[in-house]
Design an enzyme around this catalytic site. Structure first.
Site, PDB file in Angstrom:
ATOM      1  N   LYS A  30      21.961 -28.854  12.578  1.00 55.03           N
ATOM      2  CA  LYS A  30      20.577 -28.124  13.435  1.00 55.03           C
ATOM      3  C   LYS A  30      20.496 -26.913  14.594  1.00 55.03           C
ATOM      4  O   LYS A  30      19.567 -26.297  14.876  1.00 55.03           O
ATOM      5  CB  LYS A  30      20.350 -29.212  14.413  1.00 55.03           C
ATOM      6  CG  LYS A  30      19.993 -30.961  13.702  1.00 55.03           C
ATOM      7  CD  LYS A  30      19.661 -31.664  14.391  1.00 55.03           C
ATOM      8  CE  LYS A  30      20.739 -32.466  14.728  1.00 55.03           C
ATOM      9  NZ  LYS A  30      21.511 -34.646  14.812  1.00 55.03           N
ATOM     10  N   LYS A  31      22.123 -27.129  14.710  1.00 56.59           N
ATOM     11  CA  LYS A  31      22.536 -25.811  15.672  1.00 56.59           C
ATOM     12  C   LYS A  31      21.768 -24.591  15.024  1.00 56.59           C
ATOM     13  O   LYS A  31      21.581 -23.438  15.525  1.00 56.59           O
ATOM     14  CB  LYS A  31      23.803 -25.971  16.983  1.00 56.59           C
ATOM     15  CG  LYS A  31      23.599 -26.876  17.027  1.00 56.59           C
ATOM     16  CD  LYS A  31      23.263 -26.776  18.493  1.00 56.59           C
ATOM     17  CE  LYS A  31      23.278 -28.576  19.241  1.00 56.59           C
ATOM     18  NZ  LYS A  31      21.814 -28.620  20.383  1.00 56.59           N
ATOM     19  N   ARG A  74      21.710 -43.149   8.175  1.00 57.07           N
ATOM     20  CA  ARG A  74      23.310 -43.687   8.436  1.00 57.07           C
ATOM     21  C   ARG A  74      23.314 -44.271   9.577  1.00 57.07           C
ATOM     22  O   ARG A  74      23.625 -45.326   9.677  1.00 57.07           O
ATOM     23  CB  ARG A  74      24.020 -42.148   8.644  1.00 57.07           C
ATOM     24  CG  ARG A  74      24.691 -41.195   7.593  1.00 57.07           C
ATOM     25  CD  ARG A  74      24.526 -39.913   8.162  1.00 57.07           C
ATOM     26  NE  ARG A  74      25.747 -40.231   9.260  1.00 57.07           N
ATOM     27  CZ  ARG A  74      25.373 -39.266  10.521  1.00 57.07           C
ATOM     28  NH1 ARG A  74      25.190 -38.122  10.671  1.00 57.07           N
ATOM     29  NH2 ARG A  74      26.521 -39.404  11.246  1.00 57.07           N
ATOM     30  N   ASP A 109      24.031 -22.026  23.107  1.00 56.87           N
ATOM     31  CA  ASP A 109      23.646 -23.955  23.144  1.00 56.87           C
ATOM     32  C   ASP A 109      24.519 -24.164  24.081  1.00 56.87           C
ATOM     33  O   ASP A 109      26.055 -24.183  23.449  1.00 56.87           O
ATOM     34  CB  ASP A 109      23.011 -24.277  21.920  1.00 56.87           C
ATOM     35  CG  ASP A 109      22.248 -25.800  22.338  1.00 56.87           C
ATOM     36  OD1 ASP A 109      22.633 -25.985  23.610  1.00 56.87           O
ATOM     37  OD2 ASP A 109      21.466 -26.141  21.646  1.00 56.87           O
ATOM     38  N   LYS A 110      24.158 -25.580  24.574  1.00 57.39           N
ATOM     39  CA  LYS A 110      25.270 -26.627  24.467  1.00 57.39           C
ATOM     40  C   LYS A 110      25.324 -27.841  23.462  1.00 57.39           C
ATOM     41  O   LYS A 110      23.736 -28.417  23.936  1.00 57.39           O
ATOM     42  CB  LYS A 110      26.113 -27.004  25.954  1.00 57.39           C
ATOM     43  CG  LYS A 110      26.754 -27.734  26.397  1.00 57.39           C
ATOM     44  CD  LYS A 110      26.615 -29.074  26.741  1.00 57.39           C
ATOM     45  CE  LYS A 110      25.244 -29.186  27.171  1.00 57.39           C
ATOM     46  NZ  LYS A 110      24.970 -31.047  27.962  1.00 57.39           N
ATOM     47  N   HIS A 111      25.869 -28.972  23.286  1.00 62.61           N
ATOM     48  CA  HIS A 111      26.083 -29.422  22.602  1.00 62.61           C
ATOM     49  C   HIS A 111      26.476 -31.197  23.027  1.00 62.61           C
ATOM     50  O   HIS A 111      28.148 -30.866  23.729  1.00 62.61           O
ATOM     51  CB  HIS A 111      25.334 -29.520  21.343  1.00 62.61           C
ATOM     52  CG  HIS A 111      25.129 -31.092  20.379  1.00 62.61           C
ATOM     53  ND1 HIS A 111      23.868 -31.465  20.339  1.00 62.61           N
ATOM     54  CD2 HIS A 111      25.594 -32.428  20.093  1.00 62.61           C
ATOM     55  CE1 HIS A 111      23.332 -32.939  19.676  1.00 62.61           C
ATOM     56  NE2 HIS A 111      24.589 -32.739  19.644  1.00 62.61           N
ATOM     57  N   SER A 112      26.063 -32.424  23.524  1.00 61.49           N
ATOM     58  CA  SER A 112      27.373 -33.033  24.030  1.00 61.49           C
ATOM     59  C   SER A 112      27.385 -34.406  23.219  1.00 61.49           C
ATOM     60  O   SER A 112      26.418 -34.628  22.644  1.00 61.49           O
ATOM     61  CB  SER A 112      26.620 -33.558  25.485  1.00 61.49           C
ATOM     62  OG  SER A 112      27.187 -34.660  25.748  1.00 61.49           O
ATOM     63  N   SER A 125      25.574 -32.823  11.007  1.00 61.84           N
ATOM     64  CA  SER A 125      24.316 -33.245  11.622  1.00 61.84           C
ATOM     65  C   SER A 125      24.878 -32.893  12.689  1.00 61.84           C
ATOM     66  O   SER A 125      23.228 -31.771  12.746  1.00 61.84           O
ATOM     67  CB  SER A 125      24.650 -34.776  11.723  1.00 61.84           C
ATOM     68  OG  SER A 125      23.107 -34.942  12.347  1.00 61.84           O
ATOM     69  N   THR A 175      18.739 -36.275  26.658  1.00 57.18           N
ATOM     70  CA  THR A 175      18.553 -35.440  27.472  1.00 57.18           C
ATOM     71  C   THR A 175      15.691 -35.222  27.407  1.00 57.18           C
ATOM     72  O   THR A 175      15.464 -35.146  28.748  1.00 57.18           O
ATOM     73  CB  THR A 175      18.696 -33.913  27.108  1.00 57.18           C
ATOM     74  OG1 THR A 175      20.181 -34.173  27.391  1.00 57.18           O
ATOM     75  CG2 THR A 175      17.475 -32.807  27.792  1.00 57.18           C
TER      76      THR A 175
END
Ligand code: URA
Length: 436
Positions: free
Chosen positions: A187-188, A168, A80-83, A183, A120
């Protein structure tokens, strides 16, 4: 578990917490034995005192295991990729399909727009029929069959993060490097990944605007992820201008389809997409190095395989089976579409990118309250880039609005976001740092 107030006191006074304390506190949070006030106090104590590496790993692990942790049995690596979020950042759409076309599996849990940045999930929700919240069974099935599935956060994965994040969000504790790290990674890890590439944005459209801050976040994520057993690399990439020449929801989906079909492939967007996807292939051992990975990804684009994967994913999640062929027929439109003209001649010296994200929200393309619905058709297209030379009256972009009053407000905001002067800006590197 020790009493929550004892754990909070320890952190408030700067003492390190044990793994058992952190696990107990997070379990209590999910089971409603820790109150919202206690969670807020804990977050504030962490905000001021910070967490050491062991504590960050413990918090990440505890949040990961607060719900379902997916396990995959697939013939290729799960990646996966996360921005960290930006404007015109529609990279996830083509990237997931490109990596899947090269043998990876991409179960991508994405978010709604946050602050001035686009999400997204909101973009994909503009495709008629596309189910952004399928059950875990459908998510697994589509990932397995199409190679990728992009959906929203589910209630089953990392519920502790969902609860803590909401607290938060309203207690001024979002901007804690330690809490952001735990955080994102919880999730990942709950999604059962074997490799992650982080895209940490820097520049006027990023949350971590300064390069040093962005690098610190990238380092924190890479260190904690690897310590928690998830192979991770991070790229620090440019967000000093919208990544695509458009910003909005449906307009960014159309842009992603044009990129996949090859109708339009802008160099800066392409460089960032290719760099991130290549790191994913290398981490997943689908390529020996970045150069080989880029060759494979380019072949997947040129042959149309990446576009086919995207089309299959859209159809499998309930969207039209001919979405890629007839994108314009399906995406929502708005009644007012008109160019915004430059009021001076010169060169675009800089762009206040955050202001463009906020202008999209002003048009109704993002939320000001969590419960707001968004207008998927609004936004900007045809945005000129830094260094563009303009004459008075040349277009700097095209506004898509629901009515004339909204269009006028957006035009003013867009003009104000562009600084037009005499000095051409220095050439900008799309990828500024690589870590991990
Ligand atoms: N995105 C996340 O998922 N978590 C944060 O804390 C910040 C951004």
């Amino acid at each position: 578990m020790r009493l929550p107030q004892e754990i909070i006191r320890d952190k408030r006074d700067g003492r390190a917490l044990s793994e058992a304390d952190i696990a107990g506190f997070i379990e209590g949070l999910v089971q409603d034995q820790v109150t919202e006030g206690q969670a807020a106090a804990f977050a504030m104590a962490v905000f001021f005192r910070g967490l050491c590496l062991d504590e960050r790993v413990a918090l990440t692990r505890a949040m990961t295991h607060s719900g379902t942790v997916l396990a995959w049995d697939l013939p290729g690596p799960v990646l996966d990729k996360h921005s960290t979020g930006g404007v015109g950042d529609t990279v996830s759409l083509p990237l997931a399909a490109m990596v899947a076309a090269c043998g990876g599996y991409v179960p991508m849990i994405s978010g709604r727009g946050l602050g001035h940045t686009g999400g997204t999930l909101d973009k994909l929700a503009s495709i008629p029929g596309y189910d952004v919240a399928p059950g875990l069974d459908r998510f697994r099935h589509v990932t397995t069959e199409a190679g990728c599935a992009i959906i929203g956060q589910t209630a089953d994965l990392a519920p502790a993060d969902r609860r803590l994040y909401a607290i938060r969000d309203v207690t001024g504790t979002v901007e804690s490097l330690d809490l952001i790290t735990a955080s994102i990674l919880s999730k990942k890890l709950a999604a059962g990944l074997q490799g992650l590439v982080m895209d940490v944005k820097t520049g006027s459209g990023a949350f971590m605007a300064g390069r040093a801050e962005a690098r610190a976040l990238a380092e924190s994520i890479v260190t904690v992820a690897n310590a928690a057993g998830l192979r991770t690399r991070a790229l620090v990439t440019d967000m000093d201008a919208p990544l695509a020449s458009c910003a909005g929801n449906a307009v960014e989906v159309a842009y992603a389809v044009d990129y996949l079909t090859g109708r339009a492939r802008e160099p800066h967007f392409h460089a960032v997409t290719l760099a991130l996807a290549a790191e994913m292939l290398v981490i997943g051992r689908l390529a020996a190095d970045v150069a080989q990975a880029e060759e494979r990804l380019t072949a997947a684009l040129e042959s149309g395989r990446a576009c086919e994967v995207f089309s299959r994913m859209v159809a499998a999640l309930g969207g039209p089976s001919d979405f890629v062929e007839a994108t314009d027929r399906y995406l929502p439109r708005v009644p007012v579409v008109r160019p915004v003209m430059a009021q001076a001649s010169g060169v675009v010296e800089s762009i206040e990118t955050r202001a463009i994200g906020l202008a999209v929200i002003g048009l109704g393309g993002g939320r000001t309250r969590p419960q707001d619905t968004i207008d998927p058709g609004v936004g900007f297209t045809g945005l000129v880039g830094r260094g563009a030379r303009l004459e008075t009256g040349d277009p700097i972009g095209v506004v898509h609005a629901a009515n004339n009053a909204a269009a006028e407000r957006a035009e003013t905001a867009l003009r104000d976001a562009f600084r037009i002067g005499v000095t051409a800006p220095a050439a900008c590197e799309p990828v500024k740092d690589r870590l991990g």
